[in-house]
Design a protein around this motif. Structure first.
Motif, PDB file in Angstrom:
ATOM      1  N   ASN A  44       0.801  -1.214   0.000  1.00  0.00           N
ATOM      2  CA  ASN A  44       0.000   0.000   0.000  1.00  0.00           C
ATOM      3  C   ASN A  44       0.842   1.276   0.000  1.00  0.00           C
ATOM      4  OD1 ASN A  44      -2.579   1.424   0.271  1.00  0.00           O
ATOM      5  ND2 ASN A  44      -1.910   1.877   2.350  1.00  0.00           N
ATOM      6  N   VAL A  45       2.118   1.159   0.292  1.00  0.00           N
ATOM      7  CA  VAL A  45       2.947   2.346   0.502  1.00  0.00           C
ATOM      8  C   VAL A  45       4.186   2.289  -0.395  1.00  0.00           C
ATOM      9  CG1 VAL A  45       4.087   3.777   2.231  1.00  0.00           C
ATOM     10  CG2 VAL A  45       2.154   2.340   2.903  1.00  0.00           C
ATOM     11  N   HIS A  46       4.424   3.396  -1.101  1.00  0.00           N
ATOM     12  CA  HIS A  46       5.545   3.476  -2.042  1.00  0.00           C
ATOM     13  C   HIS A  46       6.125   4.881  -2.023  1.00  0.00           C
ATOM     14  CE1 HIS A  46       4.671  -0.466  -3.771  1.00  0.00           C
ATOM     15  NE2 HIS A  46       3.422  -0.148  -3.484  1.00  0.00           N
ATOM     16  N   GLY A  47       7.353   4.991  -2.518  1.00  0.00           N
ATOM     17  CA  GLY A  47       7.971   6.300  -2.635  1.00  0.00           C
ATOM     18  C   GLY A  47       7.127   7.187  -3.529  1.00  0.00           C
ATOM     19  N   GLN A  48       6.855   8.392  -3.033  1.00  0.00           N
ATOM     20  CA  GLN A  48       5.998   9.314  -3.769  1.00  0.00           C
ATOM     21  C   GLN A  48       6.531  10.737  -3.559  1.00  0.00           C
ATOM     22  OE1 GLN A  48       1.849   9.644  -2.469  1.00  0.00           O
ATOM     23  NE2 GLN A  48       1.226   9.541  -4.611  1.00  0.00           N
ATOM     24  N   CYS A  49       6.619  11.495  -4.628  1.00  0.00           N
ATOM     25  CA  CYS A  49       7.125  12.865  -4.492  1.00  0.00           C
ATOM     26  C   CYS A  49       6.175  13.680  -3.623  1.00  0.00           C
ATOM     27  CB  CYS A  49       7.341  13.510  -5.862  1.00  0.00           C
ATOM     28  SG  CYS A  49       5.858  14.028  -6.729  1.00  0.00           S
ATOM     29  N   ARG A  50       6.720  14.708  -3.048  1.00  0.00           N
ATOM     30  CA  ARG A  50       5.934  15.536  -2.130  1.00  0.00           C
ATOM     31  C   ARG A  50       4.803  16.265  -2.839  1.00  0.00           C
ATOM     32  NH1 ARG A  50      11.204  17.288   1.330  1.00  0.00           N
ATOM     33  NH2 ARG A  50      11.352  15.297   2.426  1.00  0.00           N
ATOM     34  N   ARG A  51       5.013  16.660  -4.094  1.00  0.00           N
ATOM     35  CA  ARG A  51       3.940  17.341  -4.826  1.00  0.00           C
ATOM     36  C   ARG A  51       2.735  16.427  -4.975  1.00  0.00           C
ATOM     37  NH1 ARG A  51       0.908  17.736  -8.883  1.00  0.00           N
ATOM     38  NH2 ARG A  51       1.737  15.938  -9.950  1.00  0.00           N
ATOM     39  N   CYS A  52       2.977  15.200  -5.430  1.00  0.00           N
ATOM     40  CA  CYS A  52       1.869  14.257  -5.609  1.00  0.00           C
ATOM     41  C   CYS A  52       1.222  13.898  -4.273  1.00  0.00           C
ATOM     42  CB  CYS A  52       2.356  12.986  -6.301  1.00  0.00           C
ATOM     43  SG  CYS A  52       2.738  13.193  -8.054  1.00  0.00           S
ATOM     44  N   ASN A  53       2.043  13.615  -3.273  1.00  0.00           N
ATOM     45  CA  ASN A  53       1.512  13.140  -1.998  1.00  0.00           C
ATOM     46  C   ASN A  53       0.823  14.234  -1.196  1.00  0.00           C
ATOM     47  OD1 ASN A  53       1.095  11.147   0.025  1.00  0.00           O
ATOM     48  ND2 ASN A  53       2.844  11.930   1.155  1.00  0.00           N
ATOM     49  N   ARG A  54       1.453  15.379  -1.080  1.00  0.00           N
ATOM     50  CA  ARG A  54       0.941  16.405  -0.175  1.00  0.00           C
ATOM     51  C   ARG A  54       0.020  17.419  -0.838  1.00  0.00           C
ATOM     52  NH1 ARG A  54       6.396  17.892   3.281  1.00  0.00           N
ATOM     53  NH2 ARG A  54       6.998  15.730   3.707  1.00  0.00           N
ATOM     54  N   PHE A  55       0.293  17.748  -2.093  1.00  0.00           N
ATOM     55  CA  PHE A  55      -0.435  18.846  -2.722  1.00  0.00           C
ATOM     56  C   PHE A  55      -1.411  18.402  -3.799  1.00  0.00           C
ATOM     57  CE2 PHE A  55       3.768  20.441  -1.339  1.00  0.00           C
ATOM     58  CZ  PHE A  55       3.313  21.206  -0.269  1.00  0.00           C
ATOM     59  N   ALA A  56      -1.314  17.170  -4.234  1.00  0.00           N
ATOM     60  CA  ALA A  56      -2.221  16.653  -5.264  1.00  0.00           C
ATOM     61  C   ALA A  56      -3.039  15.483  -4.722  1.00  0.00           C
ATOM     62  CB  ALA A  56      -1.436  16.247  -6.506  1.00  0.00           C
ATOM     63  N   TYR A  57      -3.235  15.460  -3.406  1.00  0.00           N
ATOM     64  CA  TYR A  57      -4.084  14.456  -2.749  1.00  0.00           C
ATOM     65  C   TYR A  57      -3.672  13.021  -3.066  1.00  0.00           C
ATOM     66  CZ  TYR A  57      -6.772  18.664  -2.116  1.00  0.00           C
ATOM     67  OH  TYR A  57      -7.132  19.946  -1.795  1.00  0.00           O
ATOM     68  N   GLY A  58      -2.380  12.825  -3.243  1.00  0.00           N
ATOM     69  CA  GLY A  58      -1.848  11.491  -3.470  1.00  0.00           C
ATOM     70  C   GLY A  58      -1.946  11.005  -4.905  1.00  0.00           C
ATOM     71  N   GLU A  59      -2.531  11.829  -5.785  1.00  0.00           N
ATOM     72  CA  GLU A  59      -2.706  11.404  -7.186  1.00  0.00           C
ATOM     73  C   GLU A  59      -3.197   9.955  -7.224  1.00  0.00           C
ATOM     74  OE1 GLU A  59      -2.837  13.009  -9.851  1.00  0.00           O
ATOM     75  OE2 GLU A  59      -1.485  14.720  -9.786  1.00  0.00           O
TER      76      GLU A  59
END
Length: 131
Positions: free
Chosen positions: A65-80
Motif C-alpha cells: 500500500n505504501v511506495h515512494g511518492q514525491c511531495r507534490r503528488c503526496n501532499r499537494f495533489a491528494y496522493g494522485e
C-alpha cells in the motif's frame, strides 16, 4: 518501567516504516521514482505515500500500500490516487489496488504489543537494507 503510550508507538512505527519504504524504493544512485508521476527524486525528497489513507489501520503499514511518492503528488495533489492505482497495478499486478481497497475495509485492533512487534519487524527490514 513506564509502558509507552499507544500514540507514541504509532508515531515511532510510522517513522521507521516511512524510512524503510523510502530506502526500499531507492535505486543504486540514491533516487526514488514517484509511484504516481514517475519522476525521479533524491531519497530525502520523497514521502512514503499511501494508496489507501493512513486512517485505515489494516493497510497503514502494508508494504504493498505504501511506495515512494514525491511531495507534490503526496501532499499537494491528494496522493494522485488515480495515477497511483494504475502504476500500483502495473508494478504489483492487476487487481492489487482493488485488493488493498477491500483489505482496508476489514477491522483490525492493534494493541501496544502488536505495535511493538511491527516496530521490531520494520527495524530489522531497514537494517537488512542497509547491510
Amino acid at each position: 518501567m513506564k509502558k509507552p503510550k499507544r500514540s507514541t508507538l504509532i508515531r515511532k512505527l510510522d517513522r521507521i516504516f516511512s524510512e524503510y519504504i523510502r530506502k526500499r524504493d531507492t535505486n543504486h544512485k540514491g533516487q526514488v521514482e514517484c509511484i504516481s508521476c514517475q519522476k525521479t527524486f533524491q531519497y530525502k525528497e520523497v514521502d512514503a505515500g499511501h494508496f489507501i489513507s493512513r486512517k485505515y489501520l489494516r493497510t497503514r503499514w502494508d508494504e504493498k500500500n505504501v511506495h515512494g511518492q514525491c511531495r507534490r503528488c503526496n501532499r499537494f495533489a491528494y496522493g494522485e490516487q488515480y495515477l497511483y492505482s494504475i502504476n500500483l497495478d502495473r508494478k504489483l499486478g492487476d487487481g492489487t489496488a482493488e485488493k488493498l481497497l477491500m483489505k482496508s475495509r476489514q477491522i483490525i485492533k492493534l494493541d501496544s504489543y502488536d505495535l511493538q512487534q511491527l516496530i521490531e519487524k520494520f527495524k530489522d527490514k531497514l537494517n537488512n537494507l542497509c547491510e
